[in-house]
Design an enzyme around this catalytic site. Structure first.
Site, PDB file in Angstrom:
ATOM      1  CG  ASP A   1     -10.349  -9.816   5.711  1.00 56.14           C
ATOM      2  OD1 ASP A   1      -9.171  -9.423   5.842  1.00 56.14           O
ATOM      3  OD2 ASP A   1     -10.638 -10.882   5.136  1.00 56.14           O
TER       4      ASP A   1
ATOM      5  CB  ALA B   1       0.334  -3.812   9.670  1.00 55.70           C
ATOM      6  CE1 TYR B   2       5.579 -10.240  13.242  1.00 56.63           C
ATOM      7  CE2 TYR B   2       3.457 -11.170  12.614  1.00 56.63           C
ATOM      8  CZ  TYR B   2       4.772 -11.336  12.978  1.00 56.63           C
ATOM      9  OH  TYR B   2       5.302 -12.604  13.072  1.00 56.63           O
TER      10      TYR B   2
ATOM     11  CG  LEU C   1      -1.943   1.122   1.321  1.00 57.47           C
ATOM     12  CD1 LEU C   1      -2.779   1.263   0.052  1.00 57.47           C
ATOM     13  CD2 LEU C   1      -2.848   0.898   2.534  1.00 57.47           C
TER      14      LEU C   1
ATOM     15  CE1 TYR D   1      -2.248  -8.599  10.371  1.00 65.59           C
ATOM     16  CE2 TYR D   1      -4.179  -9.760   9.553  1.00 65.59           C
ATOM     17  CZ  TYR D   1      -3.316  -8.681   9.504  1.00 65.59           C
ATOM     18  OH  TYR D   1      -3.543  -7.677   8.592  1.00 65.59           O
TER      19      TYR D   1
ATOM     20  CD1 TRP E   1      -8.880 -11.814   1.717  1.00 64.85           C
ATOM     21  CD2 TRP E   1      -9.527 -12.632  -0.253  1.00 64.85           C
ATOM     22  NE1 TRP E   1      -9.748 -12.845   1.971  1.00 64.85           N
ATOM     23  CE2 TRP E   1     -10.164 -13.369   0.769  1.00 64.85           C
ATOM     24  CE3 TRP E   1      -9.786 -12.961  -1.572  1.00 64.85           C
ATOM     25  CZ2 TRP E   1     -11.035 -14.422   0.521  1.00 64.85           C
ATOM     26  CZ3 TRP E   1     -10.662 -14.006  -1.832  1.00 64.85           C
ATOM     27  CH2 TRP E   1     -11.276 -14.726  -0.799  1.00 64.85           C
TER      28      TRP E   1
ATOM     29  CE  LYS F   1      -4.109  -4.378  11.128  1.00 63.60           C
ATOM     30  NZ  LYS F   1      -3.233  -3.205  10.790  1.00 63.60           N
TER      31      LYS F   1
END
Length: 284
Positions: free
Chosen positions: A104, A62-63, A13, A127, A152, A131
């Site tokens: 998600d 992020a991880y 991203l 995870y 995804w 989050k």
């Protein structure tokens, strides 16, 4: 000139935002990697942010190693939760606008209908749990923040499912792909554009938003689309998740309802296959 800080700048991203930044020269852009904004080093993170003095933070770092998180719980929690709390508090204290990217995987996968922003969260892996903790910390520290849940994610950049499947479809005669996990992919360039639509909108409407491309598919369906666009001849077989065990459990259904982001910000969401074709043709 207002300053935009992008964390996780070398990820999918962040890389797409860097390309897109050429269209937004009215901003000064800072693309920070993990040495410039150290999400895994909480003792220096605050000082790093104060040195940069951004007007916007797009927290793309992020991880994301979902399976590895099962054994690296502490590190995943530092990056996905505790660092987010520090960033959110900084943005609150300095009147900085924050867009934080979530996932998600905060859902348990038991829904049968597209998940709205108000749907019950109940992560089924480490995870997802870290989050979700990051979301809660973000909203607690800075209620004016915007959180975007996505799913995804793939891109021209970095390692991702699309690139892996393109390679395997060329190398092998047969591949097997799970066909009982349902959702929709997200082309990172589309998400980057949605984020900048929000940044440049006349009104900042805080809260949680969902964003992925349109379509309700399985990973198996996704590979069939990759095969079709790429013209590959490899045989693709659908298998149940039980036949492909992973350290971290995945939600069986995580299709996101995008109606809120469309309504509030007028964002047009492309169909997954259209965006996949754009990405596979070089992101033109």
């Amino acid at each position: 000139m207002k300053k935009i800080l992008v964390t996780g700048a070398k990820g999918q991203l962040g890389s797409e935002l860097k390309v897109l930044s050429n269209n937004y020269s009215q901003f000064e852009w800072i693309f920070a990697d993990r040495t410039q904004v150290s999400l895994d080093n909480l003792s220096i993170l605050q000082n790093q942010l104060e040195e940069i003095t951004p007007d916007f933070i797009l927290n793309c770092g992020a991880y994301t190693a979902v399976d590895k998180a099962e054994t690296e719980h502490e590190l995943a929690d530092i990056v996905n939760h505790l660092a987010v709390a520090i960033i959110a508090q900084y943005t609150k204290d300095h009147s900085v606008k924050l867009i934080h990217i979530s996932t998600d995987y905060v859902f348990d996968g038991t829904s049968a209908v597209a998940l709205s922003e108000e749907a019950l969260t109940q992560p089924v892996n480490v995870y997802g749990a870290t989050k979700r903790a990051g979301e809660l910390a973000c909203l607690k520290a800075n209620p004016d923040a915007i959180i975007i849940r996505t799913s995804w994610v793939y891109s021209r950049f970095g390692n991702n499912f699309v690139k892996t499947m393109q390679r395997l479809l060329q190398e092998r005669d047969t591949i097997s792909v799970v066909n009982d996990q349902i959702g929709s992919p997200t082309y990172a360039a589309d998400l980057a554009q949605a984020m900048m639509t929000i940044v440049t909108a006349p009104d900042w409407i805080a809260g949680i938003y969902n964003y992925s491309n349109e379509g309700e598919i399985s990973w198996y369906d996704f590979v069939l689309a990759i095969q079709e666009i790429g013209g590959y001849t490899c045989e693709v077989k659908g298998i149940p998740s039980a036949a492909y065990p992973t350290p971290a459990k995945r939600p069986a259904f995580s299709l996101l309802d995008k109606s809120k982001i469309k309504r509030v910000y007028g964002i047009v969401v492309p169909d997954y296959k259209e965006s996949l074709a754009v990405c596979m043709k070089g992101g033109l």
